[in-house]
Design a protein around this motif. Structure first.
Motif, short mmCIF file in Angstrom:
data_model
loop_
_atom_site.label_atom_id
_atom_site.label_comp_id
_atom_site.label_asym_id
_atom_site.label_seq_id
_atom_site.Cartn_x
_atom_site.Cartn_y
_atom_site.Cartn_z
N ASP A 170 3.05 2.45 2.05
CA ASP A 170 3.09 3.15 3.34
C ASP A 170 4.42 3.87 3.46
O ASP A 170 5.48 3.27 3.23
CB ASP A 170 2.92 2.13 4.48
N TRP A 210 -4.72 -3.62 8.42
CA TRP A 210 -4.76 -4.06 7.01
C TRP A 210 -5.96 -4.97 6.80
O TRP A 210 -6.13 -5.96 7.50
CB TRP A 210 -3.46 -4.77 6.69
N LYS A 257 -0.36 -4.24 11.13
CA LYS A 257 0.87 -4.10 10.36
C LYS A 257 2.08 -3.99 11.30
O LYS A 257 2.07 -3.19 12.25
CB LYS A 257 0.79 -2.87 9.46
N ASP A 266 0.82 -1.23 0.00
CA ASP A 266 0.00 0.00 0.00
C ASP A 266 0.85 1.26 0.00
O ASP A 266 0.35 2.36 0.25
CB ASP A 266 -0.95 0.00 1.20
N SER A 303 1.85 -8.27 8.04
CA SER A 303 0.65 -8.23 8.89
C SER A 303 0.59 -9.48 9.76
O SER A 303 1.10 -10.54 9.41
CB SER A 303 -0.62 -8.13 8.04
#
Length: 619
Positions: A277, A333, A345, A275, A284
């Protein structure tokens, strides 16, 4: 005139255990025809909620000889450790110890000096395969009877006997050997200390039960499976046995914190950033737990609109407020489509300094294999000698990491074999300039006359171990140039330095006492006497020892002012005045070392007056 004498023998654990029970259960302390005793029937009742009528079945490990093994562990010894300076390296300054002798007797001698001071113990005892030997600790027989029975009659008084599978006490003899040694070893561990024991399938089931009894079932940490074989044996009858076990127990599970392992590139590769980040790669993990808490049992609505409940009989690990805090921080997540069960996460950037949690599987690609261990010894000895089954250094360094040693911790190995543990300690010190210390204990078992080691001049295992440590020290120094302790002191187990009359004067008639003008055996040196005094007074054998002269007499100073010893003769008041200037915590002299009885009493009184904190004893 009365001056306290050092008793020069290890603690009487039976009396110590009696005192502990008497303090806990004073109503169970009684007297019998033999003196003080414990009323065990009453003690049984104190430990039971129901009325005790007689013997009851209970869950415990039992074997023929267990009571004798308990007695063996508790019997005091008046043996001693004698310095062997010619085999040592920088004897006076090193803090590492190499001790030759029966490890049962040695463990007894270490009880006071190292009580609660050892952070890690590693042992690789006989596996009881039916082809190896075990120690025969028969407390009811004298040494000569024992040697005749075992057929092991040599200069070292070895007590090793074959233990074939056909023996009627095959498992029992092995358990009787291990029990007293583990019991004594536990006393030496710090509260946050741990023990690792290598073993294979032959006795792992019994060893686990034995350790549950000695260390407590609640202090079990793990049973590691080590992939010791480099490659499988295709000629195995049924299954190629490619592993050993390493049991790990703590002294007190609540005090121990396991060491984390360095992160590997393989482990880091499992992290990614699907994603994008800004905090970087993450992985996760599940946020549900088995321990049920009603407040953490609530529905969660995913971004797709699906309502998710915790799995059956579980709840979330986060409270509602904690969950929504992490949701706002983009730490939850729900999968790429926003429809999955929520997971938290874990960012790689936040885990790098924490290290990795160890696993119970030890792969040879990570910690080495048995062939690697054997090759390390052969290479150090330049092909002139070897050792059967040494553990690889990578494995022992791995265990040292798990033990979470402080920088100055003590590591003990009382089945030290070729000295692998000593090399591993030095190697870890070489990496971080640590001052970890080791104590190696090994019986000088004779090498086989047809072996390469014997042909190379190594007549017993201790000779291999000492030479291996010397060469390993040079190798580590050349590779790291680290400023660490590469040396070691050698001690050898022997009979007491004192004449028998010292311990049992009541057994001798007054007239025969004249034959013993000196309590000390004629072949013993001041070095010998100092070692026995240090053990008896509970001083670690690793303390720095300095030699000097005071008023013309040879003296030893141990750890500066911890102990001052003088075993010369002709001591008088003038000597006492010079000693008092040093303000030592303890002083010890020979009983017959004074000019006369008057001088002995005057020395005592002068020390009381001029150095009141000094404790004086004689041998």
């Amino acid at each position: 005139m009365s001056i306290d004498k050092l008793d020069l023998q290890s603690p009487d654990l039976v009396n110590a255990n009696f005192q502990k029970l008497a303090e806990l259960f004073p109503n169970c302390a009684t007297e019998s025809t033999d003196g003080k005793a414990i009323d065990f029937d009453l003690l049984k009742q104190e430990l039971n909620h129901a009325v005790v009528d007689g013997n009851k079945e209970r869950y415990r490990l039992e074997w023929p000889g267990k009571k004798e093994a308990i007695v063996t562990a508790n019997l005091p010894t008046n043996k001693t450790l004698r310095p062997v300076r010619e085999d040592s390296v920088d004897f006076d300054n090193t803090e590492n110890l190499y001790i030759e002798g029966d490890n049962l007797e040695v463990l007894k001698l270490l009880q006071e000096s190292y009580l609660g001071k050892v952070k890690m113990i590693y042992i690789d005892p006989p596996y009881n395969t039916g082809k190896d030997f075990v120690y025969k600790d028969n407390f009811a027989r004298d040494a000569q009877e024992e040697l005749k029975e075992s057929g092991q009659k040599d200069e070292y008084n070895q007590r090793l006997v074959a233990n074939p599978e056909t023996s009627g006490r095959y498992h029992s003899d092995w358990l009787s050997m291990m029990y007293p040694r583990l019991k004594l070893a536990r006393n030496l561990l710090k509260d946050d200390g741990v023990i690792f024991i290598s073993i294979d399938d032959n006795e792992v089931h019994n060893l686990r039960k034995l350790c549950d009894e000695v260390f407590g079932e609640s202090n079990f940490i793990s049973s590691f499976i080590w992939q010791r074989a480099f490659s499988p044996k295709n000629d195995a009858r049924f299954v190629s046995n490619s592993h050993d076990f390493i049991l790990m127990y703590s002294k007190s599970i609540s005090d121990f914190k396991i060491g984390r392992l360095p992160r590997t590139e393989e482990a880091n590769a499992r992290y990614s950033n699907p994603d994008n980040d800004p905090r970087g790669d993450w992985m996760s993990s599940d946020i549900s737990v088995k321990t049920y808490n009603r407040e953490n049992d609530y529905p969660i609505t995913t971004p797709s609109g699906r309502v998710v409940e915790p799995p059956a009989a579980r709840c979330w690990s986060l409270s509602k407020n904690a969950f929504f805090e992490r949701l706002q921080d983009n730490r939850i997540w729900f999968g790429p489509n926003g429809d999955n069960t929520p997971r938290i996460k874990r960012f790689l950037s936040e885990l790098r300094n924490e290290g990795m949690v160890p696993t119970s599987i030890l792969l040879h690609k990570e910690v080495g294999h048995s062939q690697e261990g054997a090759q390390e010894v052969v290479k150090l000895l330049e092909g002139k000698g070897g050792f059967d089954g040494p553990k690889p250094i990578r494995l022992l360094c791995h265990l040292i990491t798990l033990a979470n040693l402080e920088n100055d911790s003590i590591v003990l190995d009382f089945f030290s074999g070729s000295g692998s543990t000593a090399q591993a300690v030095m190697q870890m010190n070489g990496i971080d300039s640590g001052i970890r210390k080791y104590i190696m204990v090994q019986l000088p078992e004779s090498t086989e006359e047809n072996s390469e080691s014997y042909k190379a001049g190594y007549k017993n295992i201790c000779e291999i171990g000492k030479e291996r440590i010397r060469r390993a020290a040079k190798k580590i120094k050349d590779e790291t140039n680290a400023d660490i302790d590469y040396s070691f002191r050698v001690y050898r187990l022997d009979e007491s330095n004192m004449q028998d009359v010292y311990y049992n004067p009541q057994d001798y008639k007054q007239g025969s006492l004249d034959l013993f003008a000196d309590n000390v055996k004629p072949d013993r040196t001041p070095d010998d006497l100092l070692a026995q005094v240090m053990l008896d007074w509970g001083l670690p054998l690793s303390y720095k020892i300095e030699r000097g002269k005071i008023a013309g007499k040879d003296v030893f100073k141990v750890a500066q002012d911890s102990l001052l010893a003088c075993f010369d003769k002709g001591l008088d008041e003038a000597f006492a005045k010079e000693i008092a200037k040093e303000k030592p915590l303890r002083v010890v002299f020979r009983d017959n070392g004074f000019v006369n009885d008057t001088a002995k009493e005057n020395v005592k009184q002068l020390l009381k007056q001029l150095s009141p904190e000094t404790e004086m004893k004689v041998i």
